[in-house]
Design a protein around this motif. Structure first.
Motif, PDB file in Angstrom:
ATOM      1  N   VAL A  87      -2.915  -2.794   2.660  1.00 45.18           N
ATOM      2  CA  VAL A  87      -2.787  -3.028   0.983  1.00 45.18           C
ATOM      3  C   VAL A  87      -3.697  -1.436   0.253  1.00 45.18           C
ATOM      4  N   LEU A  88      -4.336  -1.006   1.025  1.00 44.35           N
ATOM      5  CA  LEU A  88      -4.842   0.180   0.059  1.00 44.35           C
ATOM      6  C   LEU A  88      -4.117   1.308   1.235  1.00 44.35           C
ATOM      7  N   ARG A  89      -3.310   0.832   1.594  1.00 48.01           N
ATOM      8  CA  ARG A  89      -2.062   2.221   2.326  1.00 48.01           C
ATOM      9  C   ARG A  89      -1.409   2.868   1.860  1.00 48.01           C
ATOM     10  N   GLY A  90      -1.142   1.237   1.476  1.00 49.28           N
ATOM     11  CA  GLY A  90       0.423   1.085   0.773  1.00 49.28           C
ATOM     12  C   GLY A  90       0.386   1.545  -0.877  1.00 49.28           C
ATOM     13  N   LEU A  91      -1.059   1.117  -1.506  1.00 43.84           N
ATOM     14  CA  LEU A  91      -1.339   1.738  -2.842  1.00 43.84           C
ATOM     15  C   LEU A  91      -1.552   3.460  -2.855  1.00 43.84           C
ATOM     16  N   SER A  92      -2.013   3.913  -1.833  1.00 44.74           N
ATOM     17  CA  SER A  92      -3.106   5.174  -2.324  1.00 44.74           C
ATOM     18  C   SER A  92      -1.676   5.996  -1.972  1.00 44.74           C
ATOM     19  N   ARG A  93      -1.309   5.514  -0.812  1.00 47.98           N
ATOM     20  CA  ARG A  93       0.033   6.995  -0.776  1.00 47.98           C
ATOM     21  C   ARG A  93       0.973   6.522  -2.084  1.00 47.98           C
ATOM     22  N   ALA A  94       1.351   5.809  -2.443  1.00 49.85           N
ATOM     23  CA  ALA A  94       2.602   5.639  -3.910  1.00 49.85           C
ATOM     24  C   ALA A  94       1.641   6.253  -4.823  1.00 49.85           C
ATOM     25  N   ALA A  95       0.283   6.292  -4.647  1.00 54.45           N
ATOM     26  CA  ALA A  95      -0.685   7.357  -6.054  1.00 54.45           C
ATOM     27  C   ALA A  95      -0.180   8.239  -5.618  1.00 54.45           C
ATOM     28  N   ALA A  96      -0.075   8.698  -4.327  1.00 54.54           N
ATOM     29  CA  ALA A  96      -0.754  10.216  -4.519  1.00 54.54           C
ATOM     30  C   ALA A  96       0.878  10.438  -4.146  1.00 54.54           C
ATOM     31  N   ALA A  97       1.819   9.814  -4.335  1.00 56.62           N
ATOM     32  CA  ALA A  97       3.245  10.781  -4.997  1.00 56.62           C
ATOM     33  C   ALA A  97       3.139  10.966  -5.913  1.00 56.62           C
ATOM     34  N   GLU A  98       2.526  10.345  -7.554  1.00 54.55           N
ATOM     35  CA  GLU A  98       2.385  10.396  -8.775  1.00 54.55           C
ATOM     36  C   GLU A  98       1.406  11.451  -9.006  1.00 54.55           C
ATOM     37  N   SER A  99       0.319  12.480  -8.183  1.00 56.18           N
ATOM     38  CA  SER A  99      -0.510  12.804  -7.900  1.00 56.18           C
ATOM     39  C   SER A  99      -1.736  12.324  -8.893  1.00 56.18           C
ATOM     40  N   THR A 291       2.444 -16.011  13.611  1.00 57.11           N
ATOM     41  CA  THR A 291       1.394 -16.365  11.974  1.00 57.11           C
ATOM     42  C   THR A 291       2.477 -16.496  10.915  1.00 57.11           C
ATOM     43  N   ALA A 292       1.789 -15.901   9.964  1.00 56.16           N
ATOM     44  CA  ALA A 292       3.083 -15.374   8.509  1.00 56.16           C
ATOM     45  C   ALA A 292       2.297 -13.995   8.618  1.00 56.16           C
ATOM     46  N   ALA A 293       3.278 -12.731   8.363  1.00 56.51           N
ATOM     47  CA  ALA A 293       3.803 -11.710   8.181  1.00 56.51           C
ATOM     48  C   ALA A 293       3.553 -11.556   6.853  1.00 56.51           C
ATOM     49  N   VAL A 294       2.467 -11.647   6.075  1.00 57.58           N
ATOM     50  CA  VAL A 294       1.836 -10.897   4.304  1.00 57.58           C
ATOM     51  C   VAL A 294       2.124  -8.975   4.052  1.00 57.58           C
ATOM     52  N   PRO A 295       3.478  -9.239   3.526  1.00 57.46           N
ATOM     53  CA  PRO A 295       3.910  -7.843   3.823  1.00 57.46           C
ATOM     54  C   PRO A 295       2.616  -6.976   2.959  1.00 57.46           C
ATOM     55  N   SER A 296       2.053  -6.385   3.742  1.00 56.52           N
ATOM     56  CA  SER A 296       0.657  -5.903   2.508  1.00 56.52           C
ATOM     57  C   SER A 296       0.414  -4.155   2.496  1.00 56.52           C
ATOM     58  N   VAL A 297       1.448  -3.998   2.999  1.00 50.86           N
ATOM     59  CA  VAL A 297       1.361  -2.907   1.776  1.00 50.86           C
ATOM     60  C   VAL A 297       2.723  -2.232   0.708  1.00 50.86           C
ATOM     61  N   GLU A 298       3.698  -3.743   1.032  1.00 43.34           N
ATOM     62  CA  GLU A 298       4.440  -3.280  -0.187  1.00 43.34           C
ATOM     63  C   GLU A 298       4.115  -3.751  -1.141  1.00 43.34           C
ATOM     64  N   LEU A 299       2.558  -4.743  -0.948  1.00 46.19           N
ATOM     65  CA  LEU A 299       2.147  -5.983  -2.031  1.00 46.19           C
ATOM     66  C   LEU A 299       0.945  -4.668  -2.833  1.00 46.19           C
ATOM     67  N   GLY A 300       0.634  -3.221  -1.890  1.00 45.76           N
ATOM     68  CA  GLY A 300      -0.372  -2.033  -2.318  1.00 45.76           C
ATOM     69  C   GLY A 300       0.437  -1.091  -3.212  1.00 45.76           C
ATOM     70  N   GLU A 301       1.733  -0.677  -2.490  1.00 45.53           N
ATOM     71  CA  GLU A 301       2.586  -0.186  -3.262  1.00 45.53           C
ATOM     72  C   GLU A 301       2.954  -1.093  -4.446  1.00 45.53           C
ATOM     73  N   ARG A 302       3.455  -2.668  -4.320  1.00 42.85           N
ATOM     74  CA  ARG A 302       3.902  -2.435  -5.932  1.00 42.85           C
ATOM     75  C   ARG A 302       2.947  -2.753  -6.818  1.00 42.85           C
ATOM     76  N   ALA A 303       1.785  -2.749  -6.318  1.00 44.34           N
ATOM     77  CA  ALA A 303       0.409  -2.773  -7.135  1.00 44.34           C
ATOM     78  C   ALA A 303       0.019  -1.012  -7.728  1.00 44.34           C
ATOM     79  N   TRP A 304       0.403  -0.798  -7.217  1.00 40.02           N
ATOM     80  CA  TRP A 304       0.378   0.537  -8.122  1.00 40.02           C
ATOM     81  C   TRP A 304       1.089   0.865  -8.772  1.00 40.02           C
ATOM     82  N   ALA A 305       2.702   0.999  -8.921  1.00 39.93           N
ATOM     83  CA  ALA A 305       4.151   0.676  -9.125  1.00 39.93           C
ATOM     84  C   ALA A 305       3.759  -0.244 -11.341  1.00 39.93           C
ATOM     85  N   ALA A 306       3.268  -1.623 -10.755  1.00 42.90           N
ATOM     86  CA  ALA A 306       2.551  -1.452 -11.646  1.00 42.90           C
ATOM     87  C   ALA A 306       1.936  -1.307 -12.639  1.00 42.90           C
TER      88      ALA A 306
END
Length: 348
Positions: A87-99, A291-306
């Motif tokens: 989750v943090l990986r997706g979030l931090s990369r998306a945030a970095a793209a917006e400085s 198992t059930a594959a949770v889209p964790s990276v996408e969760l982080g990206e969507r959290a940053w978008a919000a």
């Protein structure tokens, strides 16, 4: 204006940029800090002058002028869990793209620490993302207005704060259906923390499954959320006489799988096991973990978008619900006819 400067960028001042562009200091400040009311032509002129002179804004000075730190805080319950890392990986990369930068705090599954970290980190940042908060609903509702703008990950609340979550209930129901289709009728569920919202969603799914399949039994075994918790649950699992086990997450499933192997229990011949999350290690257990594959990276990206939408002053973004996909591997198999009516299984 197109000349390139050989001066040290650190010694070029905002006053020189203003003089070069033929505008006021205030206009330069607003233009370089993205204030939307500035005429686009002036913004272009100021930036051209800054480039020509080699001017580089001081980040601290910029934050003082804009009132922004260009940093957001994220509070997670357990940094050791690969799901939160994704989750943090997706979030931090998306945030970095917006400085933007990300300040991370780990509450170590402690509600008191979670509350304290939420307030402390928010005071130093522009917004707060609470990842799977453990605090009770009334405390969360009281906290959110104090730390706005805020975004919730894997937790909804009766408030204006947007939430980004995985549909844990639907996914666990799909795992139960998968096992039921293999002939299993006696299940054990190794639950996570009682205060976890995702655990509540799983329990709701189990209750619905029982109503739809009155011929089944599901024993709930309270546990933790890590490898050791799964290993510690092995004897309790065997005592239930279940033919299939649903673990709260992959770490718990892996701990259980390891302990059962030591006891000579064969998976899936004697007992089928499912995890949840599909962390990177899940395909490499022996046998590989269903198992059930949770889209964790996408969760982080969507959290940053919000969060980005909130920081921009737009309308509150709509909440997002993502459905994990079931990944069937070797840890689940058909129930053996001789185990349908057997007594409690004993390890060697």
């Amino acid at each position: 204006m197109g000349r390139s400067s050989s001066r040290d960028p650190g010694k070029v001042t905002i006053t020189e940029v203003a003089k070069h562009a033929g505008v006021s200091l205030a206009t330069v400040s607003r233009a370089l800090n993205g204030v939307r009311t500035v005429d686009p032509a002036l913004v272009e002129r100021v930036r051209a002058s800054a480039d020509a002179l080699g001017y580089q804004a001081n980040p601290l000075a910029r934050s003082l002028v804009s009132g922004r730190t260009q940093t957001i805080a994220v509070v997670v319950p357990d940094l050791g869990n690969p799901t939160f890392q994704a989750v943090l990986r997706g979030l931090s990369r998306a945030a970095a793209a917006e400085s933007y930068h990300v300040l991370i705090a780990d509450s170590a599954e402690q509600v008191a620490a979670e509350r304290e970290l939420a307030g402390a980190t928010r005071r130093r940042t522009d917004g707060l993302i609470l990842c799977a908060p453990r605090m009770p609903e009334d405390e969360l509702l009281a906290l959110l207005p104090q730390v706005a703008p805020a975004v919730l990950v894997n937790r909804a609340a009766a408030t204006a704060a947007p939430a980004v979550a995985a549909d844990y209930g639907t996914a666990l129901g799909a795992l139960l259906d998968h096992l039921h289709g293999l002939g299993h009728r006696r299940f054990a569920y190794i639950s996570g923390l009682a205060r976890s919202a995702s655990n509540a969603a799983r329990l709701d799914a189990i209750a619905a499954f029982r109503r739809a399949h009155p011929d089944t039994a599901v024993a709930e075994l309270p546990s933790g959320v890590d490898f050791d918790s799964g290993a510690a649950a092995a004897d309790a699992v065997l005592a239930t006489d279940a033919t299939a086990v649903l673990a709260f997450n992959d770490l718990v499933a892996m701990g259980l799988l390891s302990a059962l192997t030591e006891r000579g229990v064969r998976v899936p011949e004697d007992l089928s096991i499912t995890g949840f999350d599909d962390i990177p290690f899940a395909p490499y257990t022996h046998p590989p973990l269903t198992t059930a594959a949770v889209p964790s990276v996408e969760l982080g990206e969507r959290a940053w978008a919000a969060m980005s939408g909130l920081l921009a002053g737009g309308p509150v973004p709509e909440s997002v619900l993502l459905t994990p996909q079931i990944t069937v591997r070797g840890s689940t198999g058909p129930v053996r006819p001789e185990t349908l009516n057997q007594g409690a299984r004993q390890g060697p």
